[in-house]
Motif scaffolding. Structure first.
Motif, mmCIF file in Angstrom:
data_model
loop_
_atom_site.group_PDB
_atom_site.id
_atom_site.type_symbol
_atom_site.label_atom_id
_atom_site.label_comp_id
_atom_site.label_asym_id
_atom_site.label_seq_id
_atom_site.Cartn_x
_atom_site.Cartn_y
_atom_site.Cartn_z
ATOM 1 N N THR A 13 3.305 -1.105 1.024
ATOM 2 C CA THR A 13 4.362 -1.459 1.968
ATOM 3 C C THR A 13 4.340 -2.967 2.152
ATOM 4 O O THR A 13 3.781 -3.498 3.090
ATOM 5 C CB THR A 13 4.207 -0.707 3.308
ATOM 6 N N ASP A 14 4.959 -3.635 1.231
ATOM 7 C CA ASP A 14 5.015 -5.087 1.156
ATOM 8 C C ASP A 14 6.455 -5.439 0.770
ATOM 9 O O ASP A 14 6.993 -4.841 -0.165
ATOM 10 C CB ASP A 14 4.039 -5.546 0.076
ATOM 11 N N ARG A 16 7.725 -7.622 -0.992
ATOM 12 C CA ARG A 16 7.873 -7.973 -2.415
ATOM 13 C C ARG A 16 8.018 -6.736 -3.298
ATOM 14 O O ARG A 16 8.560 -6.798 -4.398
ATOM 15 C CB ARG A 16 6.686 -8.811 -2.880
ATOM 16 N N VAL A 53 9.805 0.014 3.549
ATOM 17 C CA VAL A 53 8.956 -1.154 3.822
ATOM 18 C C VAL A 53 9.120 -1.646 5.259
ATOM 19 O O VAL A 53 8.147 -2.022 5.909
ATOM 20 C CB VAL A 53 9.246 -2.273 2.800
ATOM 21 N N LYS A 57 4.496 2.602 7.535
ATOM 22 C CA LYS A 57 3.232 2.017 7.098
ATOM 23 C C LYS A 57 2.601 3.017 6.145
ATOM 24 O O LYS A 57 2.864 4.198 6.207
ATOM 25 C CB LYS A 57 2.313 1.774 8.283
#
Length: 133
Positions: A13-14, A16, A53, A57
């Protein structure tokens, strides 16, 4: 070339990771000769994964499934809570946020969600379909 296939891409979960998903989706569809739906599919996949995202989480996954001329784009996350109902775009007016699922509703042929456990986590799969014919 097979008439049906499935790919899964597990992501952190980023923020990018949304770009990684978008580029992967474009590559997979191009390699399978589905270039005519790449732009719409890329928009839908980006919106679904952005929601994951931004609002959850834990582990997440982009799932692409093609069968009988239908592309299903799914976003799995470890949060079992259902997504908020998708408003129609015209209901949003000048709102700056909340357009993601409205775009999915407007640009896909069908969308839905279902509870789905993966990797030992209870969660959900939010998916949409595009007719590739």
């Amino acid at each position: 070339m097979s008439d049906s296939w499935e790919y899964s891409l597990y992501i952190p979960t980023d923020p990018r990771a949304v770009t990684v998903c978008r580029r992967t989706l474009r590559l997979v569809l191009t390699l399978h000769g589905l270039g005519r739906i790449v732009d719409t599919a890329e928009l839908l996949g980006s919106e679904l994964m952005s929601n994951v995202v931004l609002h959850t989480k834990g582990p997440a996954c982009l799932r692409l499934r093609f069968r009988d001329g239908i592309l299903q784009i799914g976003a799995w996350d470890a949060d079992p809570e259902p997504p908020a109902p998708a408003p129609a775009l015209e209901e949003l007016g000048e709102a700056e946020n909340g357009r993601g699922m409205a775009l999915v509703r407007a640009c896909s042929d069908l969308w839905h969600w279902q509870p789905l456990s993966r990797m030992g986590h209870r969660g959900k799969l939010v998916w949409c379909e595009l007719n590739a014919a």
